[in-house]
Design an enzyme around this catalytic site. Structure first.
Site, short mmCIF file in Angstrom:
data_model
loop_
_atom_site.label_atom_id
_atom_site.label_comp_id
_atom_site.label_asym_id
_atom_site.label_seq_id
_atom_site.Cartn_x
_atom_site.Cartn_y
_atom_site.Cartn_z
NE ARG A 137 47.50 39.88 35.15
CZ ARG A 137 46.28 39.03 34.58
NH1 ARG A 137 45.46 39.68 34.06
NH2 ARG A 137 46.38 37.81 34.37
CD GLU A 147 41.04 43.39 38.60
OE1 GLU A 147 41.72 44.31 37.91
OE2 GLU A 147 41.05 42.20 38.39
CB ILE A 202 45.66 39.06 23.73
CG1 ILE A 202 45.45 37.03 25.23
CG2 ILE A 202 45.17 39.52 24.23
CD1 ILE A 202 45.24 37.56 26.07
CG ASP A 207 38.55 44.15 31.60
OD1 ASP A 207 36.68 43.91 31.96
OD2 ASP A 207 38.77 42.91 31.38
CG HIS A 211 39.96 40.69 35.68
ND1 HIS A 211 41.02 41.37 36.21
CD2 HIS A 211 40.85 40.34 34.43
CE1 HIS A 211 42.14 40.99 35.47
NE2 HIS A 211 41.97 40.38 34.73
CB SER A 212 33.83 40.80 32.86
OG SER A 212 34.04 41.81 32.50
CB ALA A 213 37.74 41.72 28.40
N GLY A 214 37.61 39.05 28.81
CA GLY A 214 38.63 37.50 28.52
C GLY A 214 38.05 36.53 29.07
CB VAL A 220 42.29 44.04 27.62
CG1 VAL A 220 40.78 44.79 27.24
CG2 VAL A 220 43.30 44.33 26.31
#
Length: 319
Positions: free
Chosen positions: A234, A263, A151, A258, A282-285, A232
């Site tokens: 944790r 959460e 990543i 993100d 938490h939607s980047a990947g 992006v």
């Protein structure tokens, strides 16, 4: 880690279990790939026979059985490993798929938004205010990227294509003549002070392990010199009180988060009050079903040849 790779003969006779939450498309593909029925549902005691599991979590009842391989449908495995001792000898693999590509585009979007003052223009629009704000070019500036795996490398490759200098921060000793793809150079975490001081953007793709818990704290934020911080990886790798103080002092120019330690964020959560900060869900990947199938297939084919899959997790290190 190689000793945990199941022998082809063991894989050939292992039962295949999938969590109830695994999509029907994925279940059908798992059966096609392995040539055996998929038993969907984790309930009751563990099978007496060797078995394979696919899912997001591993119930306690299955941790003491004859598990030979667990394939996580997620990229992060910290929750899996924190839930209890990992079954001795069981292989753990994870799903990455095109997550690196997705996360890299997410990071680039916010980098360019920063250069073009998109948040400031959006705020002006809400006030019906007309005022010019100078823009800046991304080329020639520096991004420090924590994490040099698949990543982190994907992020570096895309940023470098825009002319951004990329410095990776890796674990332990670093060979300066063998930087991973996308990085102009790589330094060890203990040697990050100088790159941080010259960074325009600091990007974290770090997993959560005992070594990275609270990794970004007061000292590291103080050394950023006004850089923008994009997380992006944790959420728990960041000391949120330290980040809040750094945003107020200007040591961190802005933040894009993100991921958060807890959460989802509650509507009244303190994180929503951070200055110059955008929080995404938490939607980047987000993992697609096709990603699960692709990575499971790659793992299956690697093990059929007696090789360690690329997405195998070292359970001792946590990634």
């Amino acid at each position: 880690m190689s000793e945990n790779v199941p022998a082809p003969g063991l894989l050939a006779r292992a039962r295949l279990l999938a969590a109830p939450t695994v999509d029907a498309f994925v279940v059908g593909e798992l059966g096609r790939i392995t040539g055996r029925p998929v038993e969907q549902g984790f309930s009751g005691a563990a099978p007496q026979e060797p078995f394979i599991c696919v899912g997001a979590a591993l119930p306690d009842a299955l941790r003491g059985g004859n598990l030979v391989w667990f394939h996580s449908v997620n990229a992060g495995t910290d929750a899996l490993l924190a839930a209890g001792p990992w079954p001795p000898g069981a292989l753990l693999t994870r799903t990455v798929g095109r997550m690196g590509e997705r996360i890299a585009q997410y990071v680039l979007a916010w980098v360019l938004a920063d250069c073009q003052s998109v948040p400031e223009f959006a705020a002006q629009h809400a006030r019906a205010e007309w005022r010019r704000i100078p823009s800046e070019l991304a080329a020639g500036q520096t991004a420090v990227i924590y994490g040099t795996g698949r990543i982190g490398s994907a992020v570096a490759i895309l940023l470098r294509a825009c002319g951004i200098r990329t410095v990776g921060v890796g674990r332990g000793a670093v060979r300066t003549d063998a930087a991973p793809a996308g990085f102009d150079r790589v330094v060890a975490a203990d040697d990050d002070a100088r790159p941080l001081a010259g960074a325009r953007w600091v990007v974290s793709t770090l997993p959560l392990t005992p070594a990275t818990d609270g990794f970004f704290g007061t000292d590291r934020f103080a050394g950023m010199g006004g850089a923008a911080f994009i997380n992006v990886g944790r959420g728990a790798t960041v000391d949120m009180r330290a980040l809040e103080a750094a945003l107020h002092s200007g040591a961190v120019g802005r933040a894009v988060l993100d991921v958060l330690p807890e959460e989802p964020a509650a509507p009244g959560g303190r994180c929503w009050q951070l200055p110059r900060t955008v929080i995404t869900s938490h939607s980047a990947g987000i993992t697609a079903d096709e990603d699960i199938v692709t990575d499971f297939t790659a793992c299956w084919e690697a093990m059929a040849r007696g090789r360690v899959p690329e997405t195998a997790v070292d359970v001792g290190r946590g990634y």
